[in-house]
Design a protein around this motif. Sequence first.
Motif, PDB file in Angstrom:
ATOM      1  N   UNK A   1       4.039   0.193   2.283  1.00  0.00           N
ATOM      2  CA  UNK A   1       4.518   1.154   3.268  1.00  0.00           C
ATOM      3  C   UNK A   1       3.419   2.138   3.634  1.00  0.00           C
ATOM      4  N   UNK A   2       2.696   2.606   2.561  1.00  0.00           N
ATOM      5  CA  UNK A   2       1.589   3.522   2.837  1.00  0.00           C
ATOM      6  C   UNK A   2       0.519   2.856   3.691  1.00  0.00           C
ATOM      7  N   UNK A   3       0.250   1.579   3.388  1.00  0.00           N
ATOM      8  CA  UNK A   3      -0.759   0.849   4.170  1.00  0.00           C
ATOM      9  C   UNK A   3      -0.305   0.704   5.616  1.00  0.00           C
ATOM     10  N   UNK A   4       0.998   0.428   5.789  1.00  0.00           N
ATOM     11  CA  UNK A   4       1.532   0.288   7.149  1.00  0.00           C
ATOM     12  C   UNK A   4       1.426   1.611   7.912  1.00  0.00           C
ATOM     13  N   UNK A   5       1.771   2.731   7.166  1.00  0.00           N
ATOM     14  CA  UNK A   5       1.662   4.034   7.811  1.00  0.00           C
ATOM     15  C   UNK A   5       0.212   4.341   8.199  1.00  0.00           C
ATOM     16  N   UNK A   6      -0.700   4.001   7.296  1.00  0.00           N
ATOM     17  CA  UNK A   6      -2.117   4.242   7.584  1.00  0.00           C
ATOM     18  C   UNK A   6      -2.577   3.430   8.787  1.00  0.00           C
ATOM     19  N   UNK A   7      -2.113   2.167   8.837  1.00  0.00           N
ATOM     20  CA  UNK A   7      -2.486   1.315   9.971  1.00  0.00           C
ATOM     21  C   UNK A   7      -1.915   1.862  11.270  1.00  0.00           C
TER      22      UNK A   7
ATOM     23  N   UNK B   1      -1.145   5.017  11.865  1.00  0.00           N
ATOM     24  CA  UNK B   1      -1.891   6.218  12.216  1.00  0.00           C
ATOM     25  C   UNK B   1      -3.249   5.863  12.821  1.00  0.00           C
ATOM     26  N   UNK B   2      -3.864   4.823  12.217  1.00  0.00           N
ATOM     27  CA  UNK B   2      -5.155   4.388  12.755  1.00  0.00           C
ATOM     28  C   UNK B   2      -4.992   3.874  14.177  1.00  0.00           C
ATOM     29  N   UNK B   3      -3.889   3.111  14.397  1.00  0.00           N
ATOM     30  CA  UNK B   3      -3.637   2.605  15.743  1.00  0.00           C
ATOM     31  C   UNK B   3      -3.387   3.727  16.726  1.00  0.00           C
ATOM     32  N   UNK B   4      -2.629   4.759  16.261  1.00  0.00           N
ATOM     33  CA  UNK B   4      -2.368   5.903  17.133  1.00  0.00           C
ATOM     34  C   UNK B   4      -3.659   6.634  17.463  1.00  0.00           C
ATOM     35  N   UNK B   5      -4.502   6.790  16.426  1.00  0.00           N
ATOM     36  CA  UNK B   5      -5.781   7.468  16.648  1.00  0.00           C
ATOM     37  C   UNK B   5      -6.643   6.678  17.633  1.00  0.00           C
ATOM     38  N   UNK B   6      -6.631   5.341  17.465  1.00  0.00           N
ATOM     39  CA  UNK B   6      -7.422   4.505  18.374  1.00  0.00           C
ATOM     40  C   UNK B   6      -6.901   4.625  19.799  1.00  0.00           C
ATOM     41  N   UNK B   7      -5.547   4.617  19.925  1.00  0.00           N
ATOM     42  CA  UNK B   7      -4.952   4.739  21.258  1.00  0.00           C
ATOM     43  C   UNK B   7      -5.300   6.080  21.875  1.00  0.00           C
TER      44      UNK B   7
END
Length: 220
Positions: free
Chosen positions: A41-47, A49-55
């Motif tokens: 779940x933490x990995x999914x949240x991190x991914x 967040x990373x996707x949001x940051x990239x967007x």
Amino acid sequence: MNTRENGSGEEPVIRDNRKIDPETGKARETGNGEAEQAEQAEAADAAEQAGSSSAAGAAAADSADAAGSDLASVELAAQLAERTADLQRLQAEYSNYRKRVERDRAVVKEMAVAGAVAELLPVLDDIGRARDHGELTGGFAKVGESFEAALAKLGLTSFGTKGEPFDPMVHEALMHSYSPDVTEPTCVEILQSGYRIGERVLRPARVAVAEPEESTPADN
């Protein structure tokens, strides 16, 4: 000897760590499953967040590109307007230069013609006097007429008419008198015609001028 005989009240605890249930043959859920799920779940949240940051970064980059494109368009429009103004100014300067050259050329031509014709005015005077005395006849009359016509083609015109108001700009008074028949200085006789080319006076008309009689105290 068992544990009771040894005086210990606790029984040994046996844990079955087998991952496969021998009765059902299915994989058992271990205590680490919840931890693994939490990690996933933490990995999914991190991914996420990373996707949001990239967007967000991509959106910011797009905004920056759009702003840069707008700025470039404004600068290009300003340069185009400046170049257009320069071209218009050059065109106006060239047009004024061409008009000035044409005007100067016309003035130089007029001056050259006027200088040449001015030397021929005494000949015209002789032709005029001969005509007035009836001496211009036969072939000489034809020559005189042709000579006058040639000068007229060059723009030469005569002026000076009996009875016209005296104008010191175009008249030269050789005689002066007073007359009750005039109300202002008037050319009462043309002694010698004046000549001009265009607006350039080659010779003023030589005239006799009459002015109104001066009133006397007896008249009042």
